[in-house]
Design a protein around this motif. Structure first.
Motif, PDB file in Angstrom:
ATOM      1  N   GLN A 130       6.870 -19.919  25.382  1.00  0.00           N
ATOM      2  CA  GLN A 130       5.946 -19.934  25.777  1.00  0.00           C
ATOM      3  C   GLN A 130       5.688 -21.662  25.808  1.00  0.00           C
ATOM      4  O   GLN A 130       4.571 -21.741  25.911  1.00  0.00           O
ATOM      5  N   ARG A 137       5.751 -23.826  23.310  1.00  0.00           N
ATOM      6  CA  ARG A 137       5.532 -24.894  22.493  1.00  0.00           C
ATOM      7  C   ARG A 137       6.093 -25.548  21.572  1.00  0.00           C
ATOM      8  O   ARG A 137       6.920 -25.402  21.713  1.00  0.00           O
ATOM      9  N   ARG A 138       5.906 -26.463  20.904  1.00  0.00           N
ATOM     10  CA  ARG A 138       7.161 -27.879  20.089  1.00  0.00           C
ATOM     11  C   ARG A 138       7.392 -26.773  18.703  1.00  0.00           C
ATOM     12  O   ARG A 138       6.101 -27.253  18.019  1.00  0.00           O
ATOM     13  N   GLY A 193       3.367 -22.053  11.825  1.00  0.00           N
ATOM     14  CA  GLY A 193       2.103 -22.568  12.112  1.00  0.00           C
ATOM     15  C   GLY A 193       0.160 -22.070  11.207  1.00  0.00           C
ATOM     16  O   GLY A 193      -0.993 -21.812  11.832  1.00  0.00           O
ATOM     17  N   VAL A 223       4.943 -27.185  13.177  1.00  0.00           N
ATOM     18  CA  VAL A 223       4.571 -26.952  14.022  1.00  0.00           C
ATOM     19  C   VAL A 223       3.000 -27.023  13.325  1.00  0.00           C
ATOM     20  O   VAL A 223       2.845 -26.354  13.046  1.00  0.00           O
ATOM     21  N   ASP A 224       2.005 -27.789  14.670  1.00  0.00           N
ATOM     22  CA  ASP A 224       0.988 -27.919  14.008  1.00  0.00           C
ATOM     23  C   ASP A 224       0.908 -28.160  12.848  1.00  0.00           C
ATOM     24  O   ASP A 224      -0.864 -27.997  12.236  1.00  0.00           O
ATOM     25  N   SER A 275      13.507 -31.868  18.733  1.00  0.00           N
ATOM     26  CA  SER A 275      12.723 -30.216  18.823  1.00  0.00           C
ATOM     27  C   SER A 275      12.679 -29.854  20.080  1.00  0.00           C
ATOM     28  O   SER A 275      13.885 -30.186  20.678  1.00  0.00           O
ATOM     29  N   ALA A 319      11.449 -26.173  22.307  1.00  0.00           N
ATOM     30  CA  ALA A 319      10.535 -25.606  23.137  1.00  0.00           C
ATOM     31  C   ALA A 319      10.673 -23.735  22.777  1.00  0.00           C
ATOM     32  O   ALA A 319      11.533 -23.535  22.684  1.00  0.00           O
ATOM     33  N   THR A 320       9.827 -23.657  21.855  1.00  0.00           N
ATOM     34  CA  THR A 320       9.673 -22.334  22.185  1.00  0.00           C
ATOM     35  C   THR A 320       9.257 -21.318  23.406  1.00  0.00           C
ATOM     36  O   THR A 320       9.619 -21.671  24.048  1.00  0.00           O
ATOM     37  N   ASP A 364       4.570 -15.659  18.508  1.00  0.00           N
ATOM     38  CA  ASP A 364       5.199 -16.950  19.316  1.00  0.00           C
ATOM     39  C   ASP A 364       5.918 -18.276  18.591  1.00  0.00           C
ATOM     40  O   ASP A 364       6.908 -18.341  19.529  1.00  0.00           O
ATOM     41  N   LEU A 365       5.261 -18.342  17.791  1.00  0.00           N
ATOM     42  CA  LEU A 365       6.092 -19.625  17.706  1.00  0.00           C
ATOM     43  C   LEU A 365       7.287 -19.373  16.887  1.00  0.00           C
ATOM     44  O   LEU A 365       8.133 -20.328  17.372  1.00  0.00           O
ATOM     45  N   ARG A 409       0.059 -15.652  19.373  1.00  0.00           N
ATOM     46  CA  ARG A 409       0.101 -16.495  19.237  1.00  0.00           C
ATOM     47  C   ARG A 409       1.365 -17.052  18.335  1.00  0.00           C
ATOM     48  O   ARG A 409       2.109 -18.019  18.216  1.00  0.00           O
TER      49      ARG A 409
END
Length: 376
Positions: A141, A143-144, A190, A163-164, A136, A138-139, A115-116, A112
């Motif tokens: 997978q 994720r933004r 992340g 991110v997050d 922004s 997307a990765t 992937d970021l 996880r």
């Protein structure tokens, strides 16, 4: 700014020469062909050894391909360009031990996080000039990642990646590769690496809350210990300035008053994110229960946005204006007001200390009289 084959960019100078069959532009660099792929640079460059070790944890015991490493291979990506956000060795080395252990032993968690760092769904690499403030992408997978640029003294530096709720700064951008580009970042995307106390100290808008916490040694220790789990509702600097300045001055000069107020904003042993707060009606801090309400903004008649979360205590309210700032030992939410009651926090506290002092003087007097009686 022109993008050339193999993803090099050069700045055109003001010089150019017209010729009979076209024009010649003078650029500030030498055109080269970059033969190294993203994968080969990650595998060979010593300054990438920390991240390379993390990727190595994705190796399979049966000898099959490392999925993440192969995603950096041009033969595996269907001709699409690769953009890799690569944490520096320093960024990897300063991760807390608990996070290092989890990255080494929890493959799903490692996947996880890795992937970021990868964008491989585009025909062109994402260069720093493309990272417009507030934009922004997307990765691989889905994720933004959002990008932000800070203007300091009229100079806009390299963008940061968020991110997050965790923000990482690009410290070296646009490292060209034959199949994409690498951006070196100053932290693992992340993953928070600062404690609650360190974030409060570093965030300019929360400096007054940080100074308030310094009045309590126990609270300061709890917020700086990585093994703890706390949620703090931190009033912004403006929230403190909204208080009566006489009350604020009195709290600042009397540690017991400031400690009493700031403890009300801290929940120990629980990590209450925004979603958890919306499911609950109250939570308990050391002084007592804080009620949780939800309210729509007055100008939001369509109710398209989710309602804001409002904390209520003794008839006083404070709204959360920033949610879920992650730390290694908890979460921070920013409030627009201080949960403060003048009668409870100032008047009664002062009377209590006065009564305590009077009682102490009385007891001391009684003991002194008893001593004289025994001597006589």
């Amino acid at each position: 700014m022109e993008m050339l084959p193999r993803h090099f960019r050069f700045e055109k100078t003001s010089e150019f020469f017209a010729v009979s069959n076209g024009v010649i532009h003078v650029i500030d660099g030498l055109l080269l062909i970059e033969e190294s792929t993203v994968k080969s640079k990650v595998e060979t460059q010593p300054e990438f050894s920390g991240f390379r070790e993390l990727i190595g944890r994705m190796d399979n015991s049966d000898g099959s391909d490392n999925v993440f490493m192969e995603a950096l291979n041009p033969e595996k990506d269907g001709g699409k360009s690769v953009t890799l956000f690569l944490p520096s060795n320093e960024a990897v080395s300063r991760l807390p031990q608990e996070q290092k252990w989890r990255l080494r032993n929890d493959r799903a968690f490692l996947t996880r996080i890795l992937d970021l760092h990868l964008i491989s769904n585009s025909q062109h690499p994402l260069l720093t000039v493309d990272m417009v403030n507030g934009s922004s992408t997307a990765t691989a997978q889905g994720r933004r990642l959002s990008f932000h640029k800070t203007n300091k003294d009229g100079n806009v530096g390299l963008p940061s990646v968020r991110v997050d709720g965790v923000e990482s700064r690009i410290v070296q951008g646009d490292i060209a590769c034959s199949n994409g580009v690498i951006h070196v970042v100053d932290s693992v995307l992340g993953l928070p690496f600062l404690t609650v106390l360190q974030i409060l100290q570093a965030e300019p808008n929360l400096s007054r809350t940080f100074r308030a916490i310094e009045h309590s040694k126990d609270l300061k220790a709890a917020l700086s210990t990585s093994g703890n789990n706390v949620t703090i509702f931190a009033p912004s600097d403006q929230a403190w300035l909204n208080l009566n300045q006489g009350d604020l001055a009195r709290m600042t000069s009397h540690s017991h008053l400031m400690t009493k107020v700031i403890r009300r904003h801290v929940v120990h042993g629980r990590r209450l994110d925004g979603q958890a707060l919306r499911r609950e009606e109250r939570f308990t801090t050391i002084p007592g229960d804080i009620q949780i309400k939800q309210a729509y903004a007055e100008n939001d008649r369509s109710k398209a946005d989710p309602p804001r979360i409002v904390l209520s205590w003794k008839g006083h309210s404070a709204s959360i204006i920033t949610y879920d700032i992650p730390a290694v030992n908890g979460l921070i939410h920013v409030l627009d007001q201080v949960l403060f009651d003048q009668d409870f926090d100032i008047t009664q506290a002062s009377l209590s200390r006065s009564n305590t002092l009077t009682s102490s003087v009385f007891i001391a007097g009684q003991l002194f009289s008893l001593g004289l009686f025994l001597i006589s």
